[in-house]
Design an enzyme around this catalytic site. Structure first.
Site, mmCIF file in Angstrom:
data_model
loop_
_atom_site.group_PDB
_atom_site.id
_atom_site.type_symbol
_atom_site.label_atom_id
_atom_site.label_comp_id
_atom_site.label_asym_id
_atom_site.label_seq_id
_atom_site.Cartn_x
_atom_site.Cartn_y
_atom_site.Cartn_z
ATOM 1 N N GLY A 43 0.850 -1.181 0.000
ATOM 2 C CA GLY A 43 0.000 0.000 0.000
ATOM 3 C C GLY A 43 0.885 1.230 0.000
ATOM 4 C CB SER A 44 0.067 4.805 -0.028
ATOM 5 O OG SER A 44 -0.742 4.770 1.151
ATOM 6 C CD GLU A 46 2.394 -0.720 3.479
ATOM 7 O OE1 GLU A 46 2.079 -0.121 4.528
ATOM 8 O OE2 GLU A 46 1.617 -0.861 2.516
ATOM 9 C CD GLU A 65 -3.929 -7.136 2.537
ATOM 10 O OE1 GLU A 65 -3.750 -5.937 2.266
ATOM 11 O OE2 GLU A 65 -4.951 -7.772 2.189
ATOM 12 C CG HIS A 88 -1.748 -0.806 3.199
ATOM 13 N ND1 HIS A 88 -0.960 0.314 3.405
ATOM 14 C CD2 HIS A 88 -2.955 -0.329 2.817
ATOM 15 C CE1 HIS A 88 -1.648 1.396 3.155
ATOM 16 N NE2 HIS A 88 -2.876 1.041 2.804
ATOM 17 C CG HIS A 295 -12.637 -29.953 17.584
ATOM 18 N ND1 HIS A 295 -13.046 -30.373 16.347
ATOM 19 C CD2 HIS A 295 -12.986 -28.635 17.663
ATOM 20 C CE1 HIS A 295 -13.621 -29.372 15.709
ATOM 21 N NE2 HIS A 295 -13.590 -28.305 16.477
ATOM 22 N N GLY A 414 -6.866 -25.040 12.706
ATOM 23 C CA GLY A 414 -8.246 -25.311 12.350
ATOM 24 C C GLY A 414 -8.872 -24.216 11.520
#
Length: 540
Positions: A43-44, A46, A65, A88, A295, A414
Protein backbone atom coordinates in the site's frame (compact mmCIF):
# COMPACT_ATOMS: atom_id res chain seq x y z
CA UNK A 1 32.75 17.17 33.10
CA UNK A 2 32.27 13.40 32.82
CA UNK A 3 28.96 13.92 31.01
CA UNK A 4 30.56 16.38 28.57
CA UNK A 5 33.35 13.89 27.84
CA UNK A 6 30.84 11.13 27.20
CA UNK A 7 28.83 13.32 24.82
CA UNK A 8 32.00 14.27 22.95
CA UNK A 9 33.04 10.60 22.69
CA UNK A 10 29.63 9.53 21.34
CA UNK A 11 29.77 12.42 18.84
CA UNK A 12 33.19 11.25 17.57
CA UNK A 13 31.93 7.65 17.20
CA UNK A 14 28.91 8.81 15.20
CA UNK A 15 31.07 10.99 12.97
CA UNK A 16 33.21 7.95 12.15
CA UNK A 17 30.17 5.73 11.45
CA UNK A 18 28.79 5.86 7.92
CA UNK A 19 25.06 6.52 8.14
CA UNK A 20 22.73 4.86 5.63
CA UNK A 21 18.99 5.10 4.90
CA UNK A 22 16.81 2.92 7.11
CA UNK A 23 15.69 0.94 4.04
CA UNK A 24 19.31 0.06 3.24
CA UNK A 25 20.12 -0.84 6.85
CA UNK A 26 17.09 -3.14 6.89
CA UNK A 27 17.83 -4.87 3.58
CA UNK A 28 21.50 -5.29 4.55
CA UNK A 29 20.36 -6.88 7.80
CA UNK A 30 17.83 -9.15 6.06
CA UNK A 31 20.57 -10.29 3.68
CA UNK A 32 22.68 -11.35 6.68
CA UNK A 33 19.69 -13.31 8.01
CA UNK A 34 19.25 -15.08 4.68
CA UNK A 35 15.87 -13.36 4.15
CA UNK A 36 16.06 -12.03 0.60
CA UNK A 37 12.55 -13.19 -0.37
CA UNK A 38 9.85 -10.73 0.72
CA UNK A 39 6.12 -11.49 0.70
CA UNK A 40 3.61 -8.70 0.49
CA UNK A 41 0.66 -6.81 -0.88
CA UNK A 42 1.83 -3.21 -0.84
CA UNK A 43 0.00 0.00 0.00
CA UNK A 44 1.04 3.61 -0.04
CA UNK A 45 2.64 3.52 3.41
CA UNK A 46 5.02 0.72 2.34
CA UNK A 47 6.37 2.18 -0.88
CA UNK A 48 9.39 3.74 0.84
CA UNK A 49 10.87 0.29 1.47
CA UNK A 50 11.06 -0.44 -2.26
CA UNK A 51 13.02 2.59 -3.40
CA UNK A 52 16.40 1.34 -4.68
CA UNK A 53 15.21 -2.25 -4.05
CA UNK A 54 18.27 -4.59 -4.16
CA UNK A 55 18.63 -6.74 -7.27
CA UNK A 56 19.38 -9.85 -5.20
CA UNK A 57 16.02 -9.57 -3.40
CA UNK A 58 12.79 -11.14 -4.61
CA UNK A 59 9.33 -9.69 -3.97
CA UNK A 60 6.49 -12.24 -3.98
CA UNK A 61 3.13 -10.56 -4.53
CA UNK A 62 -0.06 -12.00 -3.11
CA UNK A 63 -3.45 -10.68 -4.16
CA UNK A 64 -4.82 -10.63 -0.61
CA UNK A 65 -3.03 -10.36 2.72
CA UNK A 66 -4.12 -13.74 4.09
CA UNK A 67 -2.64 -15.31 0.96
CA UNK A 68 0.58 -13.37 1.55
CA UNK A 69 0.93 -14.71 5.10
CA UNK A 70 -0.04 -18.24 4.02
CA UNK A 71 2.68 -18.27 1.35
CA UNK A 72 5.22 -16.95 3.84
CA UNK A 73 4.13 -19.57 6.40
CA UNK A 74 4.78 -22.43 4.00
CA UNK A 75 8.05 -20.88 2.85
CA UNK A 76 9.34 -20.36 6.40
CA UNK A 77 8.47 -23.90 7.46
CA UNK A 78 10.16 -25.37 4.39
CA UNK A 79 13.32 -23.24 4.66
CA UNK A 80 13.54 -23.49 8.48
CA UNK A 81 14.13 -19.74 8.59
CA UNK A 82 11.91 -16.79 9.32
CA UNK A 83 10.12 -15.24 6.35
CA UNK A 84 9.73 -11.48 5.89
CA UNK A 85 6.27 -10.05 5.25
CA UNK A 86 5.20 -6.51 4.39
CA UNK A 87 1.55 -5.60 5.08
CA UNK A 88 -0.44 -2.40 4.68
CA UNK A 89 -1.32 -0.57 7.89
CA UNK A 90 -4.38 -1.61 9.92
CA UNK A 91 -6.40 -2.86 6.95
CA UNK A 92 -3.69 -5.21 5.70
CA UNK A 93 -3.00 -6.61 9.14
CA UNK A 94 -6.74 -7.02 9.67
CA UNK A 95 -7.11 -8.97 6.43
CA UNK A 96 -4.18 -11.16 7.45
CA UNK A 97 -5.21 -11.89 11.04
CA UNK A 98 -6.70 -15.33 10.36
CA UNK A 99 -3.48 -16.40 8.66
CA UNK A 100 -1.37 -14.85 11.44
CA UNK A 101 -3.40 -16.86 13.96
CA UNK A 102 -2.63 -20.03 11.97
CA UNK A 103 1.09 -19.16 11.80
CA UNK A 104 1.06 -18.64 15.57
CA UNK A 105 -0.48 -22.09 16.09
CA UNK A 106 1.90 -23.58 13.53
CA UNK A 107 4.86 -22.13 15.47
CA UNK A 108 6.09 -20.54 12.23
CA UNK A 109 8.73 -17.79 12.49
CA UNK A 110 7.54 -14.71 10.60
CA UNK A 111 8.86 -11.14 10.70
CA UNK A 112 5.90 -8.96 9.74
CA UNK A 113 6.29 -5.27 8.99
CA UNK A 114 3.14 -3.18 8.79
CA UNK A 115 3.02 0.24 7.20
CA UNK A 116 2.03 3.26 9.26
CA UNK A 117 1.32 6.84 8.21
CA UNK A 118 4.13 9.38 8.46
CA UNK A 119 5.11 10.44 11.96
CA UNK A 120 4.50 14.13 11.26
CA UNK A 121 0.76 13.63 10.73
CA UNK A 122 0.07 10.89 13.29
CA UNK A 123 -1.31 13.43 15.86
CA UNK A 124 -4.14 14.24 13.40
CA UNK A 125 -5.60 10.71 12.97
CA UNK A 126 -4.65 10.63 9.27
CA UNK A 127 -6.29 8.52 6.58
CA UNK A 128 -5.08 4.89 6.48
CA UNK A 129 -3.23 4.94 9.78
CA UNK A 130 -3.28 2.32 12.53
CA UNK A 131 -4.35 3.91 15.81
CA UNK A 132 -3.09 1.01 17.96
CA UNK A 133 -0.65 -0.69 15.64
CA UNK A 134 1.09 -2.77 18.29
CA UNK A 135 -2.18 -3.96 19.87
CA UNK A 136 -3.95 -5.01 16.67
CA UNK A 137 -2.15 -8.36 16.12
CA UNK A 138 -2.22 -9.45 19.77
CA UNK A 139 -2.35 -12.04 21.19
CA UNK A 140 -1.20 -13.96 18.12
CA UNK A 141 2.27 -12.48 17.82
CA UNK A 142 5.16 -13.09 20.19
CA UNK A 143 6.08 -9.39 20.18
CA UNK A 144 4.92 -6.21 18.48
CA UNK A 145 6.48 -2.75 18.43
CA UNK A 146 6.40 0.62 16.71
CA UNK A 147 9.92 2.01 17.26
CA UNK A 148 10.15 5.36 19.04
CA UNK A 149 12.50 6.76 16.36
CA UNK A 150 13.10 6.01 12.71
CA UNK A 151 16.71 5.27 13.61
CA UNK A 152 15.53 2.37 15.78
CA UNK A 153 13.75 0.46 12.99
CA UNK A 154 16.69 -1.78 11.97
CA UNK A 155 17.40 -2.74 15.58
CA UNK A 156 13.70 -3.49 16.12
CA UNK A 157 13.67 -5.78 13.08
CA UNK A 158 16.82 -7.53 14.34
CA UNK A 159 15.17 -8.13 17.69
CA UNK A 160 12.01 -9.30 15.95
CA UNK A 161 13.99 -11.88 13.98
CA UNK A 162 15.72 -13.29 17.06
CA UNK A 163 12.40 -13.53 18.89
CA UNK A 164 10.62 -15.13 15.94
CA UNK A 165 13.32 -17.80 15.73
CA UNK A 166 13.55 -18.48 19.47
CA UNK A 167 11.59 -21.61 20.47
CA UNK A 168 8.69 -21.75 20.45
CA UNK A 169 8.93 -19.95 17.11
CA UNK A 170 6.19 -17.63 15.96
CA UNK A 171 5.24 -14.39 14.21
CA UNK A 172 6.28 -10.92 15.36
CA UNK A 173 5.23 -7.48 14.05
CA UNK A 174 7.05 -4.18 13.58
CA UNK A 175 4.97 -1.12 12.63
CA UNK A 176 7.03 1.26 10.48
CA UNK A 177 5.89 4.84 9.70
CA UNK A 178 6.10 5.68 6.01
CA UNK A 179 8.74 8.41 6.36
CA UNK A 180 11.10 6.22 8.42
CA UNK A 181 12.48 4.34 5.41
CA UNK A 182 14.38 7.35 4.06
CA UNK A 183 15.84 8.57 7.38
CA UNK A 184 19.54 8.03 8.06
CA UNK A 185 20.66 5.58 10.73
CA UNK A 186 23.59 3.48 11.84
CA UNK A 187 23.84 0.02 10.27
CA UNK A 188 23.01 -3.02 12.43
CA UNK A 189 25.05 -6.20 12.20
CA UNK A 190 23.46 -9.62 12.69
CA UNK A 191 24.43 -11.48 15.85
CA UNK A 192 24.57 -15.14 16.73
CA UNK A 193 21.74 -15.91 19.17
CA UNK A 194 21.24 -19.37 20.63
CA UNK A 195 17.99 -21.15 19.74
CA UNK A 196 18.57 -24.42 21.56
CA UNK A 197 16.67 -25.23 24.75
CA UNK A 198 18.40 -28.01 26.68
CA UNK A 199 16.00 -30.11 28.77
CA UNK A 200 16.34 -30.32 32.55
CA UNK A 201 18.73 -33.28 33.03
CA UNK A 202 17.13 -34.51 36.27
CA UNK A 203 13.60 -34.56 34.85
CA UNK A 204 14.83 -36.08 31.60
CA UNK A 205 16.58 -38.80 33.61
CA UNK A 206 13.30 -39.47 35.41
CA UNK A 207 11.53 -39.83 32.06
CA UNK A 208 14.31 -42.09 30.84
CA UNK A 209 13.93 -44.36 33.87
CA UNK A 210 10.15 -44.51 33.38
CA UNK A 211 10.64 -45.41 29.72
CA UNK A 212 13.24 -48.06 30.53
CA UNK A 213 10.94 -49.66 33.11
CA UNK A 214 7.79 -49.60 30.98
CA UNK A 215 6.44 -52.86 29.62
CA UNK A 216 4.12 -51.37 26.96
CA UNK A 217 5.27 -47.82 26.10
CA UNK A 218 3.55 -45.55 23.60
CA UNK A 219 4.81 -42.38 21.90
CA UNK A 220 2.52 -39.53 20.87
CA UNK A 221 4.22 -37.30 18.31
CA UNK A 222 3.42 -33.68 17.54
CA UNK A 223 4.48 -31.23 14.85
CA UNK A 224 7.64 -30.23 16.72
CA UNK A 225 9.25 -33.60 15.90
CA UNK A 226 9.48 -32.70 12.21
CA UNK A 227 10.04 -28.99 12.89
CA UNK A 228 13.05 -29.86 15.06
CA UNK A 229 14.52 -32.34 12.56
CA UNK A 230 14.03 -35.22 15.01
CA UNK A 231 12.31 -37.73 12.68
CA UNK A 232 15.22 -40.20 12.39
CA UNK A 233 16.07 -39.95 16.09
CA UNK A 234 12.48 -40.67 17.09
CA UNK A 235 12.37 -43.70 14.79
CA UNK A 236 15.52 -45.02 16.46
CA UNK A 237 14.13 -44.42 19.95
CA UNK A 238 10.81 -46.10 19.10
CA UNK A 239 12.59 -49.13 17.63
CA UNK A 240 14.83 -49.40 20.69
CA UNK A 241 11.84 -49.46 23.05
CA UNK A 242 9.38 -51.23 20.73
CA UNK A 243 6.94 -48.40 21.41
CA UNK A 244 3.62 -47.97 19.64
CA UNK A 245 3.73 -44.61 17.86
CA UNK A 246 0.71 -42.36 17.49
CA UNK A 247 0.36 -38.96 15.82
CA UNK A 248 -1.06 -36.34 18.20
CA UNK A 249 -4.48 -34.76 17.60
CA UNK A 250 -4.53 -31.88 15.13
CA UNK A 251 -0.81 -32.10 14.35
CA UNK A 252 0.30 -29.88 11.48
CA UNK A 253 3.30 -32.08 10.63
CA UNK A 254 4.05 -35.80 10.70
CA UNK A 255 6.97 -37.24 12.65
CA UNK A 256 7.10 -40.96 11.81
CA UNK A 257 6.90 -43.15 8.68
CA UNK A 258 3.31 -44.32 8.44
CA UNK A 259 4.24 -47.65 6.85
CA UNK A 260 6.48 -48.55 9.82
CA UNK A 261 5.57 -51.64 11.82
CA UNK A 262 5.38 -49.55 15.03
CA UNK A 263 3.07 -46.87 13.65
CA UNK A 264 -0.29 -47.20 15.41
CA UNK A 265 -2.30 -44.37 13.82
CA UNK A 266 -3.76 -40.95 14.61
CA UNK A 267 -5.33 -39.85 17.86
CA UNK A 268 -8.62 -37.92 17.60
CA UNK A 269 -9.21 -34.66 19.47
CA UNK A 270 -11.61 -36.31 21.93
CA UNK A 271 -10.70 -37.19 25.52
CA UNK A 272 -12.57 -40.49 25.88
CA UNK A 273 -11.34 -41.79 22.51
CA UNK A 274 -7.73 -40.94 23.36
CA UNK A 275 -7.99 -42.82 26.64
CA UNK A 276 -9.57 -45.78 24.84
CA UNK A 277 -6.92 -45.94 22.09
CA UNK A 278 -4.01 -45.60 24.53
CA UNK A 279 -5.48 -48.22 26.86
CA UNK A 280 -3.04 -51.00 27.75
CA UNK A 281 0.04 -48.75 27.61
CA UNK A 282 1.67 -48.24 30.99
CA UNK A 283 3.83 -45.28 29.92
CA UNK A 284 2.95 -42.56 27.40
CA UNK A 285 5.62 -40.18 26.11
CA UNK A 286 4.36 -37.12 24.21
CA UNK A 287 7.12 -35.67 22.06
CA UNK A 288 6.64 -32.22 20.57
CA UNK A 289 2.93 -32.46 21.29
CA UNK A 290 0.43 -31.12 23.77
CA UNK A 291 -1.07 -33.74 26.04
CA UNK A 292 -3.71 -33.47 24.70
CA UNK A 293 -5.51 -31.20 22.21
CA UNK A 294 -9.29 -31.57 22.41
CA UNK A 295 -11.98 -30.35 20.01
CA UNK A 296 -15.11 -31.44 21.86
CA UNK A 297 -16.09 -31.65 25.50
CA UNK A 298 -15.14 -34.78 27.37
CA UNK A 299 -15.29 -36.34 30.77
CA UNK A 300 -13.22 -38.66 32.88
CA UNK A 301 -9.46 -39.18 33.05
CA UNK A 302 -7.01 -37.77 30.53
CA UNK A 303 -4.93 -40.97 30.36
CA UNK A 304 -5.81 -44.63 30.87
CA UNK A 305 -5.94 -46.07 34.38
CA UNK A 306 -2.61 -47.55 35.42
CA UNK A 307 -0.56 -45.47 32.96
CA UNK A 308 1.87 -42.58 33.44
CA UNK A 309 2.42 -39.62 31.14
CA UNK A 310 5.44 -37.47 30.32
CA UNK A 311 5.80 -34.81 27.66
CA UNK A 312 8.71 -32.95 26.10
CA UNK A 313 7.91 -29.76 24.20
CA UNK A 314 9.60 -26.43 23.51
CA UNK A 315 6.66 -24.30 24.69
CA UNK A 316 6.39 -23.47 28.41
CA UNK A 317 2.70 -22.51 28.03
CA UNK A 318 1.88 -26.00 26.80
CA UNK A 319 3.68 -27.50 29.78
CA UNK A 320 1.81 -25.20 32.16
CA UNK A 321 -1.72 -26.21 31.17
CA UNK A 322 -1.08 -29.96 30.89
CA UNK A 323 -3.47 -31.53 33.44
CA UNK A 324 -1.34 -34.56 34.36
CA UNK A 325 2.13 -36.04 34.03
CA UNK A 326 5.75 -34.96 34.06
CA UNK A 327 6.54 -32.05 31.72
CA UNK A 328 9.93 -30.97 30.39
CA UNK A 329 10.74 -27.95 28.25
CA UNK A 330 13.41 -28.56 25.66
CA UNK A 331 14.38 -29.36 22.11
CA UNK A 332 12.74 -32.60 20.99
CA UNK A 333 15.78 -33.65 18.98
CA UNK A 334 18.22 -32.98 21.82
CA UNK A 335 15.98 -34.69 24.35
CA UNK A 336 15.56 -37.79 22.20
CA UNK A 337 19.31 -37.97 21.61
CA UNK A 338 19.88 -37.76 25.36
CA UNK A 339 17.42 -40.63 25.83
CA UNK A 340 19.24 -42.61 23.15
CA UNK A 341 22.49 -42.16 25.09
CA UNK A 342 21.10 -44.27 27.93
CA UNK A 343 21.91 -47.96 28.28
CA UNK A 344 19.99 -50.42 26.12
CA UNK A 345 16.64 -51.32 27.78
CA UNK A 346 15.37 -54.84 28.31
CA UNK A 347 14.01 -56.56 25.22
CA UNK A 348 10.29 -56.18 24.47
CA UNK A 349 7.95 -57.50 21.83
CA UNK A 350 6.48 -55.27 19.13
CA UNK A 351 2.97 -53.95 19.85
CA UNK A 352 0.11 -55.25 17.68
CA UNK A 353 0.40 -54.09 14.08
CA UNK A 354 -1.98 -51.49 12.69
CA UNK A 355 -4.53 -53.12 10.37
CA UNK A 356 -3.97 -52.22 6.71
CA UNK A 357 -6.28 -49.71 5.07
CA UNK A 358 -9.19 -51.29 3.22
CA UNK A 359 -8.87 -51.19 -0.56
CA UNK A 360 -11.13 -48.58 -2.13
CA UNK A 361 -12.93 -49.65 -5.29
CA UNK A 362 -13.91 -47.28 -8.12
CA UNK A 363 -17.54 -46.20 -8.13
CA UNK A 364 -19.48 -44.03 -10.60
CA UNK A 365 -19.14 -41.04 -8.26
CA UNK A 366 -15.72 -41.80 -6.84
CA UNK A 367 -14.99 -41.84 -3.14
CA UNK A 368 -12.37 -39.67 -1.46
CA UNK A 369 -10.66 -42.90 -0.42
CA UNK A 370 -10.34 -44.01 -4.03
CA UNK A 371 -8.99 -40.62 -5.13
CA UNK A 372 -6.34 -40.52 -2.39
CA UNK A 373 -5.45 -44.20 -2.78
CA UNK A 374 -4.82 -43.53 -6.48
CA UNK A 375 -2.65 -40.52 -5.66
CA UNK A 376 -0.64 -42.58 -3.16
CA UNK A 377 0.08 -45.21 -5.80
CA UNK A 378 1.27 -42.67 -8.36
CA UNK A 379 3.14 -39.98 -6.46
CA UNK A 380 6.82 -40.16 -5.54
CA UNK A 381 7.39 -40.79 -1.81
CA UNK A 382 9.54 -37.66 -1.60
CA UNK A 383 6.84 -35.43 -3.06
CA UNK A 384 5.40 -32.96 -0.56
CA UNK A 385 1.75 -33.00 0.48
CA UNK A 386 0.24 -29.71 1.66
CA UNK A 387 -3.24 -30.53 2.93
CA UNK A 388 -6.34 -28.58 3.81
CA UNK A 389 -9.34 -30.82 3.38
CA UNK A 390 -10.73 -31.23 6.92
CA UNK A 391 -13.52 -33.67 6.08
CA UNK A 392 -11.10 -35.82 4.07
CA UNK A 393 -8.32 -35.87 6.66
CA UNK A 394 -9.30 -39.16 8.35
CA UNK A 395 -9.47 -40.76 4.90
CA UNK A 396 -6.12 -39.23 3.93
CA UNK A 397 -4.57 -40.65 7.08
CA UNK A 398 -5.54 -44.16 5.96
CA UNK A 399 -5.06 -43.96 2.19
CA UNK A 400 -2.23 -41.45 1.63
CA UNK A 401 0.60 -42.45 3.97
CA UNK A 402 3.45 -40.02 4.67
CA UNK A 403 6.74 -41.90 4.50
CA UNK A 404 9.55 -39.32 4.73
CA UNK A 405 10.36 -36.27 6.87
CA UNK A 406 9.36 -32.79 5.74
CA UNK A 407 6.83 -34.10 3.22
CA UNK A 408 3.58 -33.13 4.94
CA UNK A 409 2.20 -29.75 6.03
CA UNK A 410 -1.22 -28.71 7.26
CA UNK A 411 -2.51 -26.10 9.69
CA UNK A 412 -2.50 -26.58 13.46
CA UNK A 413 -5.14 -23.90 13.97
CA UNK A 414 -8.25 -25.31 12.35
CA UNK A 415 -8.68 -22.01 10.50
CA UNK A 416 -9.21 -22.35 6.75
CA UNK A 417 -7.17 -20.63 4.05
CA UNK A 418 -3.69 -22.00 4.81
CA UNK A 419 -3.32 -24.89 2.38
CA UNK A 420 -3.41 -23.32 -1.07
CA UNK A 421 -1.00 -20.42 -0.44
CA UNK A 422 1.20 -22.57 1.80
CA UNK A 423 1.68 -24.95 -1.12
CA UNK A 424 2.96 -21.96 -3.11
CA UNK A 425 5.40 -21.03 -0.33
CA UNK A 426 6.68 -24.60 0.08
CA UNK A 427 7.20 -24.95 -3.68
CA UNK A 428 9.06 -21.64 -3.74
CA UNK A 429 11.34 -22.91 -0.96
CA UNK A 430 11.89 -26.35 -2.50
CA UNK A 431 12.00 -25.86 -6.29
CA UNK A 432 13.49 -29.33 -6.86
CA UNK A 433 10.56 -31.14 -5.19
CA UNK A 434 7.06 -31.89 -6.40
CA UNK A 435 4.46 -30.16 -4.24
CA UNK A 436 0.88 -31.44 -4.19
CA UNK A 437 -1.90 -29.43 -2.62
CA UNK A 438 -4.75 -31.67 -1.41
CA UNK A 439 -7.62 -29.26 -0.79
CA UNK A 440 -11.31 -29.21 -0.09
CA UNK A 441 -13.56 -27.07 -2.23
CA UNK A 442 -14.66 -25.03 0.79
CA UNK A 443 -11.09 -24.53 2.00
CA UNK A 444 -9.87 -23.47 -1.43
CA UNK A 445 -12.25 -20.53 -1.67
CA UNK A 446 -10.66 -18.87 1.35
CA UNK A 447 -7.46 -18.21 -0.60
CA UNK A 448 -8.10 -19.04 -4.27
CA UNK A 449 -6.07 -15.94 -5.28
CA UNK A 450 -2.94 -17.98 -4.47
CA UNK A 451 -3.35 -19.70 -7.85
CA UNK A 452 -2.38 -16.42 -9.51
CA UNK A 453 0.87 -16.24 -7.53
CA UNK A 454 1.65 -19.87 -8.42
CA UNK A 455 1.09 -19.10 -12.11
CA UNK A 456 3.15 -15.90 -12.07
CA UNK A 457 6.02 -17.73 -10.36
CA UNK A 458 5.75 -20.72 -12.71
CA UNK A 459 5.84 -23.21 -9.85
CA UNK A 460 5.29 -26.91 -10.65
CA UNK A 461 2.48 -27.45 -8.13
CA UNK A 462 -0.41 -29.85 -8.62
CA UNK A 463 -3.51 -28.61 -6.82
CA UNK A 464 -6.11 -31.31 -6.22
CA UNK A 465 -9.58 -30.02 -5.32
CA UNK A 466 -11.72 -32.73 -3.72
CA UNK A 467 -15.06 -31.33 -4.79
CA UNK A 468 -17.94 -32.54 -2.65
CA UNK A 469 -19.96 -29.30 -3.03
CA UNK A 470 -20.20 -28.58 0.68
CA UNK A 471 -18.49 -27.80 3.95
CA UNK A 472 -18.58 -31.53 4.62
CA UNK A 473 -16.68 -31.30 7.91
CA UNK A 474 -19.62 -29.36 9.36
CA UNK A 475 -22.05 -32.06 8.28
CA UNK A 476 -19.94 -34.65 10.07
CA UNK A 477 -19.65 -32.47 13.19
CA UNK A 478 -23.33 -31.56 13.41
CA UNK A 479 -24.40 -34.63 15.47
CA UNK A 480 -22.15 -33.41 18.30
CA UNK A 481 -24.58 -30.51 18.68
CA UNK A 482 -27.71 -32.62 18.48
CA UNK A 483 -28.51 -32.50 14.76
CA UNK A 484 -30.17 -35.55 13.24
CA UNK A 485 -30.65 -36.59 9.62
CA UNK A 486 -34.11 -34.98 9.71
CA UNK A 487 -32.76 -31.55 10.69
CA UNK A 488 -31.88 -28.88 8.13
CA UNK A 489 -28.28 -27.73 8.35
CA UNK A 490 -27.96 -24.22 6.95
CA UNK A 491 -24.95 -22.64 5.27
CA UNK A 492 -23.02 -25.77 4.34
CA UNK A 493 -23.87 -26.29 0.64
CA UNK A 494 -21.47 -25.03 -2.07
CA UNK A 495 -23.10 -25.66 -5.45
CA UNK A 496 -22.07 -24.28 -8.84
CA UNK A 497 -18.40 -23.43 -8.26
CA UNK A 498 -16.29 -24.07 -11.38
CA UNK A 499 -12.78 -24.49 -10.03
CA UNK A 500 -11.31 -25.32 -13.42
CA UNK A 501 -12.62 -22.03 -14.80
CA UNK A 502 -11.31 -20.11 -11.77
CA UNK A 503 -7.87 -21.67 -12.20
CA UNK A 504 -7.71 -20.83 -15.90
CA UNK A 505 -8.82 -17.28 -15.17
CA UNK A 506 -5.92 -16.92 -12.72
CA UNK A 507 -3.36 -18.33 -15.17
CA UNK A 508 -3.18 -22.03 -14.24
CA UNK A 509 -3.98 -25.02 -16.40
CA UNK A 510 -6.90 -27.09 -15.17
CA UNK A 511 -8.82 -30.29 -15.77
CA UNK A 512 -12.02 -31.69 -14.29
CA UNK A 513 -12.25 -35.43 -13.50
CA UNK A 514 -15.45 -37.25 -12.61
CA UNK A 515 -14.73 -40.70 -14.08
CA UNK A 516 -12.60 -42.87 -11.73
CA UNK A 517 -11.16 -44.70 -14.74
CA UNK A 518 -9.71 -41.42 -16.03
CA UNK A 519 -8.20 -40.33 -12.71
CA UNK A 520 -4.86 -42.26 -12.84
CA UNK A 521 -3.91 -40.83 -16.23
CA UNK A 522 -4.97 -37.32 -15.21
CA UNK A 523 -2.85 -37.51 -12.06
CA UNK A 524 0.21 -38.84 -13.90
CA UNK A 525 -0.01 -36.03 -16.43
CA UNK A 526 -0.50 -33.29 -13.84
CA UNK A 527 2.29 -34.57 -11.58
CA UNK A 528 4.68 -34.56 -14.53
CA UNK A 529 4.01 -30.95 -15.48
CA UNK A 530 6.57 -28.22 -14.81
CA UNK A 531 3.96 -25.52 -14.21
CA UNK A 532 0.96 -25.20 -11.90
CA UNK A 533 -2.11 -27.24 -12.73
CA UNK A 534 -5.41 -27.72 -10.92
CA UNK A 535 -7.25 -31.03 -10.99
CA UNK A 536 -10.89 -30.70 -9.95
CA UNK A 537 -12.02 -34.13 -8.73
CA UNK A 538 -15.72 -34.83 -8.33
CA UNK A 539 -16.17 -36.97 -5.20
CA UNK A 540 -19.12 -38.34 -3.30
Amino acid sequence: MQADALIERVSRIRQNTALVPVRQAVTDLLRQFGMTTLFGNPGSTELGLFLDFPEDFRYVLGLQESVVVGMADGYAQATRNAAFINLHSAVGVGHAMGAIFTAYRNRTPLVITAGQQSRAILPYDPFLFSSQATELPKPYVKWSVEPARAEDVPQAIARAYYMAMQPPCGPVLVSVPADDWGRLCEPVRARRVSRSVRPDPLLLDQIGRQLDAAQRPAFVLGAAVDRDGAWADVVELAERHRAAVWTAPMSGRNGFPEDHRLFAGFLPAARERIVDLLGGHDFILALGAAAFTYHIEGEGPHIPAGSALAQIVDDPNTLAWAPVGTAVQGSVRQSVRDLLARAQPVARQDPPARPPAPHAEPTPLMSVAYALQTLAAIRSPDSIIVEEAPSARPVLQRHLPILQPETFYTMCSGGLGFGLPAAVGVALAKPDRKVIGVLGDGSSMYSIQGLWSAAQLGLPITFLILKNRSYAALREFAPVYGFTERDTLHGVDLPDIDFAALARGLGCEAVRVSDPEVLPAALRKSLGMKRPVLVEIEVA
